[in-house]
Scaffold this motif. Structure first.
Motif: not given
Length: 93
Positions: A21-22, A37-44, A52-68
């Motif tokens: 999904r990431f 939706p971010e809600r879906d990613l956070l629910t997973l 996997a969420a932390f790994l995906a953020r690193h692998l895909f350089r995705h949502k690394t600076r996105k707040q909140p």
């Protein structure tokens, strides 16, 4: 049959799905399409997909600076670590 194999299979499944999904969200972002939706990613992540969420953020350089989003993901991870520590302490006694 013990619950451990089922729990491990469930965690592997939710982590695999979280990673996909990431990746899908990153591809959609690059293509300018409608996003996951971010809600879906956070629910997973909440249901066990945090690694996997932390790994995906690193692998895909995705949502690394996105707040909140980043703060929420870190909060989910801290709650999960606290729950694991509490369970470990409870069953160690």
């Amino acid at each position: 049959m013990t619950i451990l194999p089922l729990a491990l299979a469930s965690l592997l499944t939710v982590n695999f799905w979280t990673l996909l999904r990431f990746r899908d969200d990153k591809r959609r972002a690059v293509a300018g399409k409608r996003r996951v939706p971010e809600r879906d990613l956070l629910t997973l992540a909440l249901f066990g997909g945090t690694p996997a969420a932390f790994l995906a953020r690193h692998l895909f350089r995705h949502k690394t600076r996105k707040q909140p989003f980043s703060t929420y993901l870190q909060l989910v991870a801290m709650v999960q670590l606290g729950a694991i520590a509490g369970l470990a302490w409870t069953f160690a006694i």
